[in-house]
Design an enzyme around this catalytic site. Sequence first.
Site, PDB file in Angstrom:
ATOM      1  N   ARG A  47     -31.653  24.917   7.191  1.00 46.29           N
ATOM      2  CA  ARG A  47     -32.025  24.243   5.939  1.00 46.29           C
ATOM      3  C   ARG A  47     -31.415  22.846   5.795  1.00 46.29           C
ATOM      4  O   ARG A  47     -32.009  21.988   5.150  1.00 46.29           O
ATOM      5  CB  ARG A  47     -31.715  25.130   4.728  1.00 46.29           C
ATOM      6  CG  ARG A  47     -30.288  25.672   4.617  1.00 46.29           C
ATOM      7  CD  ARG A  47     -30.281  26.810   3.581  1.00 46.29           C
ATOM      8  NE  ARG A  47     -28.966  27.351   3.258  1.00 46.29           N
ATOM      9  CZ  ARG A  47     -28.339  28.288   3.946  1.00 46.29           C
ATOM     10  NH1 ARG A  47     -28.866  28.754   5.075  1.00 46.29           N
ATOM     11  NH2 ARG A  47     -27.154  28.751   3.545  1.00 46.29           N
ATOM     12  N   ARG A  65     -26.724  18.654  -1.089  1.00 47.51           N
ATOM     13  CA  ARG A  65     -27.048  19.984  -0.601  1.00 47.51           C
ATOM     14  C   ARG A  65     -28.392  19.892   0.113  1.00 47.51           C
ATOM     15  O   ARG A  65     -29.128  18.919  -0.044  1.00 47.51           O
ATOM     16  CB  ARG A  65     -27.153  20.963  -1.772  1.00 47.51           C
ATOM     17  CG  ARG A  65     -25.838  21.195  -2.465  1.00 47.51           C
ATOM     18  CD  ARG A  65     -26.006  22.159  -3.626  1.00 47.51           C
ATOM     19  NE  ARG A  65     -26.441  23.474  -3.190  1.00 47.51           N
ATOM     20  CZ  ARG A  65     -26.788  24.463  -4.019  1.00 47.51           C
ATOM     21  NH1 ARG A  65     -26.764  24.273  -5.327  1.00 47.51           N
ATOM     22  NH2 ARG A  65     -27.163  25.647  -3.540  1.00 47.51           N
ATOM     23  N   HIS A  66     -28.714  20.912   0.885  1.00 46.21           N
ATOM     24  CA  HIS A  66     -30.051  20.990   1.489  1.00 46.21           C
ATOM     25  C   HIS A  66     -31.091  21.115   0.374  1.00 46.21           C
ATOM     26  O   HIS A  66     -30.755  21.462  -0.773  1.00 46.21           O
ATOM     27  CB  HIS A  66     -30.114  22.208   2.409  1.00 46.21           C
ATOM     28  CG  HIS A  66     -29.652  23.456   1.715  1.00 46.21           C
ATOM     29  ND1 HIS A  66     -30.440  24.149   0.830  1.00 46.21           N
ATOM     30  CD2 HIS A  66     -28.455  24.091   1.744  1.00 46.21           C
ATOM     31  CE1 HIS A  66     -29.770  25.171   0.346  1.00 46.21           C
ATOM     32  NE2 HIS A  66     -28.542  25.161   0.878  1.00 46.21           N
ATOM     33  N   ASN A  69     -32.747  30.568  -1.859  1.00 54.84           N
ATOM     34  CA  ASN A  69     -32.402  30.066  -3.193  1.00 54.84           C
ATOM     35  C   ASN A  69     -33.420  30.590  -4.209  1.00 54.84           C
ATOM     36  O   ASN A  69     -33.056  31.016  -5.293  1.00 54.84           O
ATOM     37  CB  ASN A  69     -32.404  28.534  -3.251  1.00 54.84           C
ATOM     38  CG  ASN A  69     -31.298  27.875  -2.449  1.00 54.84           C
ATOM     39  OD1 ASN A  69     -31.429  26.753  -1.985  1.00 54.84           O
ATOM     40  ND2 ASN A  69     -30.190  28.586  -2.280  1.00 54.84           N
ATOM     41  N   GLY A 109       0.792  -1.236   0.000  1.00 52.98           N
ATOM     42  CA  GLY A 109       0.000   0.000   0.000  1.00 52.98           C
ATOM     43  C   GLY A 109       0.820   1.280   0.000  1.00 52.98           C
ATOM     44  O   GLY A 109       0.277   2.351   0.272  1.00 52.98           O
ATOM     45  N   TYR A 162     -26.682  38.602  -5.979  1.00 53.65           N
ATOM     46  CA  TYR A 162     -25.411  38.948  -6.633  1.00 53.65           C
ATOM     47  C   TYR A 162     -25.496  40.345  -7.268  1.00 53.65           C
ATOM     48  O   TYR A 162     -24.513  41.086  -7.283  1.00 53.65           O
ATOM     49  CB  TYR A 162     -25.018  37.881  -7.652  1.00 53.65           C
ATOM     50  CG  TYR A 162     -24.604  36.566  -6.987  1.00 53.65           C
ATOM     51  CD1 TYR A 162     -23.462  36.496  -6.200  1.00 53.65           C
ATOM     52  CD2 TYR A 162     -25.361  35.408  -7.137  1.00 53.65           C
ATOM     53  CE1 TYR A 162     -23.086  35.311  -5.569  1.00 53.65           C
ATOM     54  CE2 TYR A 162     -25.002  34.221  -6.514  1.00 53.65           C
ATOM     55  CZ  TYR A 162     -23.857  34.174  -5.717  1.00 53.65           C
ATOM     56  OH  TYR A 162     -23.498  32.996  -5.095  1.00 53.65           O
ATOM     57  N   TYR A 186     -13.102  30.617  -0.111  1.00 55.41           N
ATOM     58  CA  TYR A 186     -13.079  29.156  -0.264  1.00 55.41           C
ATOM     59  C   TYR A 186     -11.861  28.577   0.454  1.00 55.41           C
ATOM     60  O   TYR A 186     -11.926  27.513   1.072  1.00 55.41           O
ATOM     61  CB  TYR A 186     -13.073  28.762  -1.746  1.00 55.41           C
ATOM     62  CG  TYR A 186     -14.470  28.640  -2.317  1.00 55.41           C
ATOM     63  CD1 TYR A 186     -15.174  29.766  -2.720  1.00 55.41           C
ATOM     64  CD2 TYR A 186     -15.096  27.398  -2.419  1.00 55.41           C
ATOM     65  CE1 TYR A 186     -16.465  29.667  -3.230  1.00 55.41           C
ATOM     66  CE2 TYR A 186     -16.376  27.284  -2.927  1.00 55.41           C
ATOM     67  CZ  TYR A 186     -17.062  28.420  -3.322  1.00 55.41           C
ATOM     68  OH  TYR A 186     -18.348  28.316  -3.810  1.00 55.41           O
ATOM     69  N   HIS A 209     -23.911  22.544   2.197  1.00 53.64           N
ATOM     70  CA  HIS A 209     -24.212  23.703   1.348  1.00 53.64           C
ATOM     71  C   HIS A 209     -23.310  23.707   0.113  1.00 53.64           C
ATOM     72  O   HIS A 209     -22.276  23.037   0.082  1.00 53.64           O
ATOM     73  CB  HIS A 209     -23.995  24.985   2.157  1.00 53.64           C
ATOM     74  CG  HIS A 209     -24.748  24.996   3.448  1.00 53.64           C
ATOM     75  ND1 HIS A 209     -25.977  25.585   3.582  1.00 53.64           N
ATOM     76  CD2 HIS A 209     -24.461  24.447   4.660  1.00 53.64           C
ATOM     77  CE1 HIS A 209     -26.409  25.423   4.836  1.00 53.64           C
ATOM     78  NE2 HIS A 209     -25.502  24.733   5.510  1.00 53.64           N
TER      79      HIS A 209
HETATM   80  P1  ATP Z   1       4.901  -1.711  -4.956  1.00 51.50           P
HETATM   81  O1  ATP Z   1       6.078  -1.745  -4.067  1.00 51.50           O
HETATM   82  O2  ATP Z   1       4.778  -2.892  -5.833  1.00 51.50           O
HETATM   83  O3  ATP Z   1       4.771  -0.430  -5.726  1.00 51.50           O
HETATM   84  P2  ATP Z   1       2.945  -0.764  -3.016  1.00 51.50           P
HETATM   85  O4  ATP Z   1       3.408  -1.045  -1.633  1.00 51.50           O
HETATM   86  O5  ATP Z   1       3.151   0.620  -3.521  1.00 51.50           O
HETATM   87  O6  ATP Z   1       3.584  -1.819  -4.003  1.00 51.50           O
HETATM   88  P3  ATP Z   1       0.199  -0.354  -3.664  1.00 51.50           P
HETATM   89  O7  ATP Z   1       0.311  -0.292  -5.145  1.00 51.50           O
HETATM   90  O8  ATP Z   1       0.030   0.950  -2.988  1.00 51.50           O
HETATM   91  O9  ATP Z   1       1.418  -1.158  -3.054  1.00 51.50           O
HETATM   92  O10 ATP Z   1      -1.007  -1.312  -3.235  1.00 51.50           O
HETATM   93  C1  ATP Z   1      -2.302  -0.815  -3.262  1.00 51.50           C
HETATM   94  C2  ATP Z   1      -3.195  -1.628  -2.372  1.00 51.50           C
HETATM   95  O11 ATP Z   1      -2.740  -1.527  -1.027  1.00 51.50           O
HETATM   96  C3  ATP Z   1      -4.621  -1.123  -2.381  1.00 51.50           C
HETATM   97  O12 ATP Z   1      -5.445  -2.216  -2.752  1.00 51.50           O
HETATM   98  C4  ATP Z   1      -4.892  -0.693  -0.936  1.00 51.50           C
HETATM   99  O13 ATP Z   1      -6.190  -1.080  -0.519  1.00 51.50           O
HETATM  100  C5  ATP Z   1      -3.857  -1.440  -0.159  1.00 51.50           C
HETATM  101  N1  ATP Z   1      -3.379  -0.743   1.056  1.00 51.50           N
HETATM  102  C6  ATP Z   1      -3.533   0.529   1.398  1.00 51.50           C
HETATM  103  N2  ATP Z   1      -2.956   0.813   2.579  1.00 51.50           N
HETATM  104  C7  ATP Z   1      -2.394  -0.335   2.998  1.00 51.50           C
HETATM  105  C8  ATP Z   1      -1.636  -0.691   4.145  1.00 51.50           C
HETATM  106  N3  ATP Z   1      -1.348   0.211   5.117  1.00 51.50           N
HETATM  107  N4  ATP Z   1      -1.193  -1.974   4.239  1.00 51.50           N
HETATM  108  C9  ATP Z   1      -1.469  -2.864   3.263  1.00 51.50           C
HETATM  109  N5  ATP Z   1      -2.189  -2.589   2.158  1.00 51.50           N
HETATM  110  C10 ATP Z   1      -2.655  -1.346   2.024  1.00 51.50           C
HETATM  111  O1  F6P Z   2     -26.690  30.474  -3.338  1.00 51.46           O
HETATM  112  C1  F6P Z   2     -26.611  29.455  -2.407  1.00 51.46           C
HETATM  113  C2  F6P Z   2     -25.286  29.479  -1.637  1.00 51.46           C
HETATM  114  O2  F6P Z   2     -25.238  28.360  -0.778  1.00 51.46           O
HETATM  115  C3  F6P Z   2     -25.031  30.785  -0.831  1.00 51.46           C
HETATM  116  O3  F6P Z   2     -25.571  30.785   0.468  1.00 51.46           O
HETATM  117  C4  F6P Z   2     -23.524  30.899  -0.846  1.00 51.46           C
HETATM  118  O4  F6P Z   2     -23.010  32.174  -0.552  1.00 51.46           O
HETATM  119  C5  F6P Z   2     -23.239  30.477  -2.271  1.00 51.46           C
HETATM  120  O5  F6P Z   2     -24.178  29.445  -2.563  1.00 51.46           O
HETATM  121  C6  F6P Z   2     -21.848  29.946  -2.504  1.00 51.46           C
HETATM  122  O6  F6P Z   2     -21.701  29.789  -3.893  1.00 51.46           O
HETATM  123  P1  F6P Z   2     -20.756  30.828  -4.719  1.00 51.46           P
HETATM  124  O7  F6P Z   2     -19.446  30.672  -4.038  1.00 51.46           O
HETATM  125  O8  F6P Z   2     -20.804  30.281  -6.140  1.00 51.46           O
HETATM  126  O9  F6P Z   2     -21.261  32.224  -4.604  1.00 51.46           O
END
Ligand code: ATP
Ligand code: F6P
Length: 458
Positions: free
Chosen positions: A300, A248-249, A255, A44, A333, A362, A387
């Site tokens: 909401r 979303r709500h 709205n 992994g 707006y 954001y 939201h």
């Molecule tokens: P290689 O050395 O061949 O590149 P690797 O160790 O990078 O192998 P990965 O390609 O990352 O292995 O294997 C991905 C898989 O490992 C996924 O299916 C994932 O669910 C699983 N996996 C994620 N975290 C772990 C972990 N901590 N121990 C064992 N397996 C894990």
């Molecule tokens: O218009 C709905 C709403 O959830 C507002 O309350 C909020 O300010 C806005 O969307 C966020 O969207 P944007 O970032 O596109 O203005």
Amino acid sequence: MRGVAAGPPTVKSPSGRTRANTWSFSKVEDTKICVVMVGLPARGKSYIAQLAQRYLQWLSIPAATFNVGNYRRNDAPQPTADFFDFNNPEGERKRRAAAEAAVADMLAWFRTGGVVGILDATNSTKERRKWVMDTCTAHGIEVLFVESKCDDEEVIMANIRDVKLTSPDYRGQDPEAAAQDFRNRISHYEKVYKTINADEDEDNYTYLKLMNVGKQVIINRIQDYLQSRIVYYLMNLHIRPRSVWLSRHGESLYNLSGRIGGDMLLSPRGELYAKKLPDLVRESVGDDRPLTVWTSTLKRTIATARFLPPHYNQLQWKALDELDSGVCDGLTYQEIKDRYPEDFAARDEDKYNYRYRGGESYRDVVIRLEPIIMELERSEDILIVTHQAVLRCIYAYFMKKDQAKSPWMNVPLHTLIKLTPRAYGTEEVRYEAHIPAVSTWRGKGSTAKHENPTPESL
Ligand code: ATP
Ligand code: F6P
């Protein structure tokens, strides 16, 4: 503590006002960390590396992964197991060259402002780890070793089956022969593999050792804030199958009138969505999977979730409240454009970074969502009713949407989104309630109350 800025620097916001930068960025900008993966094949490592990269990038921390296997494939695209025999001088030479090329590229990347470079390879011998350690240290880069140790045969077999057989190393080959060859490859590594600090002479290294997918964890000499964030995140990962549902709500009164923010109740059509949501959830989740429901603290979302089955645990999170639009809260707006024309333009110019006067950007929302992401990674099935802006940020994490685009993404009302994390990427299914609702999406420059999204916003 090295690499930590003395205080939060200030940056000019697009509207010209200065503001304190967010902690996630301010504290890390001088730090350089190389996360060195360690472990036998199919443990992994690449999986962990790509999640760490996604998490850091989502937090605006420049992160990149250098996968030595990809470099090796330039020279040896489909080697058989004997290539990995440590007594094979040709294989040894090519593997060393691949590691050197990856590290050279990583060092060059750090020079261009990289903060966390992830070296994805087995790094299974003490010699290789010392070489990486010395090279990084000479360049002022901290090293955090992350080892995945796993002796659970079932997990290893599933990894080979699910991931390794589709690797470019075995493209076009018979799956059974490929699986056997991969097992032989592992045996070669087992002959030389030393778990970190097995001989008690790597005690000065900073490392995290995850045993059997985090069942047991060893942490050694974590040095600073960013390292501890990475370690904490990796400790929370699991590989049990699960999904995250996002909605979303239901359509709200604001709205309908094209106003932002506020704490309004649902429109009649929003109410219909709230009543329909249990059916949509049942269709997607099934009857017997336990589900936890998270809402914001605003009316909401709570109203939208109120008809869900009572045996679902429900939790309200302040962190899931809509982006705070400060002095613009409750305005349309068009009213924002009339009253704050510079702000209106500045937001369109850089929507991700623009912070409403007295409110949020954001970028701010992402920072406050960090505990939500951490909790999501620890959890199993969760339904989040939240939201527009918050949903975009959570979606961006799972789907690796880039920051310039995610605030412009269309997230329709009355739609349930199911996200299922897989080994490499997240699967998405959408369920529409077929209850009409206004569009709250807004294109750049527009002040329309309701506008149809453009194809690129989908
Ligand atoms: P290689 O050395 O061949 O590149 P690797 O160790 O990078 O192998 P990965 O390609 O990352 O292995 O294997 C991905 C898989 O490992 C996924 O299916 C994932 O669910 C699983 N996996 C994620 N975290 C772990 C972990 N901590 N121990 C064992 N397996 C894990
Ligand atoms: O218009 C709905 C709403 O959830 C507002 O309350 C909020 O300010 C806005 O969307 C966020 O969207 P944007 O970032 O596109 O203005």
